[in-house]
Motif scaffolding. Structure first.
Motif, PDB file in Angstrom:
ATOM      1  N   ALA A  85       0.896  -1.145  -0.020  1.00 47.12           N
ATOM      2  CA  ALA A  85       0.189   0.071  -0.044  1.00 47.12           C
ATOM      3  C   ALA A  85       0.883   1.340   0.122  1.00 47.12           C
ATOM      4  CB  ALA A  85      -0.944   0.024   1.106  1.00 47.12           C
ATOM      5  N   LEU A  86       1.971   1.303   0.838  1.00 49.61           N
ATOM      6  CA  LEU A  86       2.738   2.488   0.752  1.00 49.61           C
ATOM      7  C   LEU A  86       3.393   2.689  -0.628  1.00 49.61           C
ATOM      8  CD1 LEU A  86       4.486   2.180   4.437  1.00 49.61           C
ATOM      9  CD2 LEU A  86       2.787   3.578   3.597  1.00 49.61           C
ATOM     10  N   LYS A  87       3.828   1.458  -1.411  1.00 49.77           N
ATOM     11  CA  LYS A  87       4.412   1.596  -2.593  1.00 49.77           C
ATOM     12  C   LYS A  87       3.268   2.276  -3.622  1.00 49.77           C
ATOM     13  CE  LYS A  87       6.146  -2.551  -3.086  1.00 49.77           C
ATOM     14  NZ  LYS A  87       6.882  -3.748  -3.498  1.00 49.77           N
ATOM     15  N   SER A  88       2.105   2.037  -3.299  1.00 49.84           N
ATOM     16  CA  SER A  88       0.879   2.510  -4.292  1.00 49.84           C
ATOM     17  C   SER A  88       0.597   4.051  -3.881  1.00 49.84           C
ATOM     18  CB  SER A  88      -0.341   1.697  -3.647  1.00 49.84           C
ATOM     19  OG  SER A  88      -1.580   2.406  -4.469  1.00 49.84           O
ATOM     20  N   HIS A  89       1.084   4.286  -2.702  1.00 54.76           N
ATOM     21  CA  HIS A  89       1.073   5.744  -2.436  1.00 54.76           C
ATOM     22  C   HIS A  89       2.460   6.587  -2.964  1.00 54.76           C
ATOM     23  CE1 HIS A  89      -2.675   6.171  -0.191  1.00 54.76           C
ATOM     24  NE2 HIS A  89      -2.528   5.170   0.897  1.00 54.76           N
ATOM     25  N   GLY A  90       3.329   5.817  -3.241  1.00 53.37           N
ATOM     26  CA  GLY A  90       4.305   6.269  -3.834  1.00 53.37           C
ATOM     27  C   GLY A  90       4.360   6.290  -5.303  1.00 53.37           C
ATOM     28  N   GLY A  91       3.144   6.089  -5.957  1.00 46.79           N
ATOM     29  CA  GLY A  91       3.121   5.954  -7.230  1.00 46.79           C
ATOM     30  C   GLY A  91       3.132   4.683  -8.068  1.00 46.79           C
ATOM     31  N   VAL A  92       3.165   3.612  -7.589  1.00 38.83           N
ATOM     32  CA  VAL A  92       3.360   2.303  -8.341  1.00 38.83           C
ATOM     33  C   VAL A  92       2.046   1.977  -8.734  1.00 38.83           C
ATOM     34  CG1 VAL A  92       3.920  -0.083  -8.218  1.00 38.83           C
ATOM     35  CG2 VAL A  92       5.443   1.857  -7.181  1.00 38.83           C
ATOM     36  N   GLN A  93       1.816   1.482  -9.854  1.00 44.43           N
ATOM     37  CA  GLN A  93       0.389   0.955 -10.286  1.00 44.43           C
ATOM     38  C   GLN A  93       0.008  -0.236  -9.509  1.00 44.43           C
ATOM     39  OE1 GLN A  93       0.523   0.279 -14.513  1.00 44.43           O
ATOM     40  NE2 GLN A  93       1.072   2.235 -15.047  1.00 44.43           N
ATOM     41  N   LYS A 128      -3.172  10.370  -3.934  1.00 45.36           N
ATOM     42  CA  LYS A 128      -2.397   9.434  -3.174  1.00 45.36           C
ATOM     43  C   LYS A 128      -1.473  10.081  -2.240  1.00 45.36           C
ATOM     44  CE  LYS A 128      -4.873   5.942  -5.075  1.00 45.36           C
ATOM     45  NZ  LYS A 128      -6.013   5.518  -4.474  1.00 45.36           N
ATOM     46  N   GLY A 129      -0.640   9.353  -1.209  1.00 50.33           N
ATOM     47  CA  GLY A 129       0.289   9.853  -0.730  1.00 50.33           C
ATOM     48  C   GLY A 129      -0.438  10.805   0.312  1.00 50.33           C
ATOM     49  N   ARG A 130       0.484  11.899   0.492  1.00 48.87           N
ATOM     50  CA  ARG A 130      -0.086  13.142   1.539  1.00 48.87           C
ATOM     51  C   ARG A 130      -0.168  14.245   0.671  1.00 48.87           C
ATOM     52  NH1 ARG A 130       3.139  14.646   7.253  1.00 48.87           N
ATOM     53  NH2 ARG A 130       1.693  16.277   7.795  1.00 48.87           N
TER      54      ARG A 130
END
Length: 535
Positions: A310-318, A476-478
């Motif tokens: 999930a953190l990688k998703s928030h970091g822009g990963v599909q 996503k992200g912050r």
């Protein structure tokens, strides 16, 4: 383990429960009166980062944590929400945990369970039918505008707006209805009746409020709801008692199990593990700013669940690439977790970050995550409860026990005496990170009306997307430098809060192009498989 044995273990005598087959039971809500002089246990609230399609696993962690506490010889009781049929047949597929960290009986809990949601739906629609009957038969109350909606526990976008021969109307999903919120926040049968009577059903020709009690139907509604008010007892796969009761959505409602269930778990165990829906910005904020005012007890520890995926998703990963190692994306997504930590820390609460481990997590990614936590002074633990059950959450359980013995300095995000606008702005800025709030003319007009009627001292329940800290699900992200748009406000006088709806939010979801209803099966012997079940 049969449910009768579990009831005996937690000390509830036969006169205070009713079994539903061999594996489920209802505990009479009045049993709480026998426990008033018993000291409350420690309250552990489980929340998470902003949800993604990769999954976070709050329920899996909650169940694993409870099982781990039991392995450490603690008297622990879970208090969780009931699944709604909307998500079960839609996208989520169930809400009983996953793997070895699950509730039992799984299929029963995910489907009709003990009929609570059916009772709520029926009571809600009885009230709607009585409103229409009153209007049809002369309308002596001079009802001009009806604000109370019908409800159904299935995702059906076609019912968001309907038109009957009498008037325009619409449906909420049952979990987003006011009666669900009332059932979740009622203290007892007497309180339930009072709250039902306070439901605002509409306004008359002079713009004066009309309440449900004016239809002389509160006893009828209560008769339909009296059994549903009693919390349900089941167990985890490892035999830990779990009180599963009520299930309001956290994006449009309070997102917590019932007040009665939480109070009961606090009295029956020296640890109560409960969860609030979605991230700290939604379920946890509402638990802390709405439900905590009624307990009255704040959590001793808040567990914040995160996953590498999930953190990688928030970091822009599909979504389809989150299983691949990507340290840069992980580091880029961590600010989302940092904001959720800030939300809990700003309320003066002790917290533990729990990494819900997936098989795809690389050792390098886990190492980066744990070093980040250590460097920034965050207590963290890795949970493998999905694979290992309670054994996989022993470290988290020990840390929770340690943290729960320490003092905290809890404070609400806002005072009830603040204005409606100020309370909404405080949540948006302090919890979401917005720079400002934009109110529609419709919302401002209704807030002015609420002020005039003296409804301005209620807590706020903001309805917004769970997929972003902002009101835009794509961010996503912050996110930063965003303005939260409030399109409408509604008052739930029976539940006791004001709902502020962000732009685009709906209270009746729709089904996707491939709902999980397509993936379920039942064989000729009646064995059911919910193939869409997720962690």
């Amino acid at each position: 383990m049969k449910i009768i044995k579990l009831l005996d273990e937690i000390g509830i005598s036969e006169e205070y429960y009713e079994t539903y087959g061999k594996n489920k039971a209802k505990i009479n809500a009045s049993y709480l009166e026998n426990l008033q002089n018993k000291k409350d246990g420690k309250l552990i609230l489980v929340t998470a980062i902003t949800p993604t399609n990769s999954g976070e696993g709050k329920t899996t962690v909650s169940i694993g944590l409870a099982d781990a506490l039991k392995k450490l010889n603690q008297n622990v009781v879970l208090a969780l929400r009931e699944p709604s049929l909307g998500p079960v047949f839609g996208l989520k597929g169930g809400a009983i945990g996953g793997g070895k960290s699950s509730l039992y009986p799984e299929v029963d809990i995910n489907l009709h369970f003990t009929g609570d949601f059916h009772a709520l739906t029926t009571a809600n629609n009885l009230l709607s039918a009585l409103i229409d009957a009153h209007i049809f038969h002369g309308n002596s109350l001079k009802i001009k505008e009806v604000v109370f909606k019908r409800t159904l526990d299935i995702n059906d976008r076609s019912l968001r707006e309907i038109e009957t021969p009498l008037r325009k109307d619409g449906f909420n999903i049952t979990a987003a209805s006011e009666i669900m919120a009332i059932m979740s926040l009622a203290n007892n049968l007497k309180d339930l009746k009072q709250r039902l009577g306070n439901i605002l059903i509409g306004f008359n020709e002079e713009e004066q409020p009309i309440y449900a009690r004016q239809l002389n139907c509160i006893d009828s509604l209560t008769i339909l709801l009296k059994d549903a008010l009693n919390p349900n007892l089941v167990r985890t796969l490892e035999g830990t008692p779990a009180i599963v009761h009520m299930g309001p959505f956290a994006n449009v409602a309070t997102g917590c199990n019932s007040l009665i269930a939480t109070k009961l778990a606090l009295k029956l165990g020296n640890y109560c593990v409960t969860e609030a829906g979605f991230g700290s910005d939604l379920g946890a904020e509402k638990f802390l700013d709405i439900k905590t005012r009624l307990l009255p007890k704040h959590p001793d520890v808040v567990v914040i669940v995160a996953t590498i995926r999930a953190l990688k998703s928030h970091g822009g990963v599909q979504d389809d690439l989150t299983d691949l190692e990507n340290v840069k994306a992980l580091e880029k997504g961590i600010p989302n977790l940092e904001k959720h930590i800030e939300n809990i820390a700003n309320m003066g609460l002790n917290y533990l970050v729990v990494l819900n481990k997936f098989e795809s997590d690389s050792n390098k990614e886990i190492d980066v995550f744990m070093k980040w936590a250590e460097k920034n002074g965050h207590q963290a633990s890795i949970s493998t409860a999905f694979i290992d059950g309670g054994e996989g959450a022993l470290d988290a359980a020990r840390k929770v026990m340690d943290l729960s013995s320490k003092e905290n300095n809890f404070k609400f995000n806002y005072s009830l005496e603040d204005s409606i606008i100020d309370k909404i702005k405080t949540i948006a800025k302090k919890v979401y990170g917005a720079v400002d709030v934009d109110f529609s003319k419709k919302a401002l007009r209704k807030i002015e009306s609420f002020n005039k009627h003296g409804w301005d001292n209620l807590p706020i329940c903001i309805a917004k997307t769970p997929l972003s800290l902002s009101g835009d699900s794509k961010l996503k992200g912050r996110p930063s430098d965003f303005i939260l748009s409030i399109s409408d406000v509604r008052v739930s006088l029976g539940a006791g809060f004001i709902v502020a709806l962000t732009k685009g939010i709906v209270t009746m979801p729709g089904l996707g192009s491939h709902p999980l209803a397509y993936d379920m099966s039942i064989d000729n012997n009646g064995n059911i498989k919910l193939t869409g079940d997720k962690k």
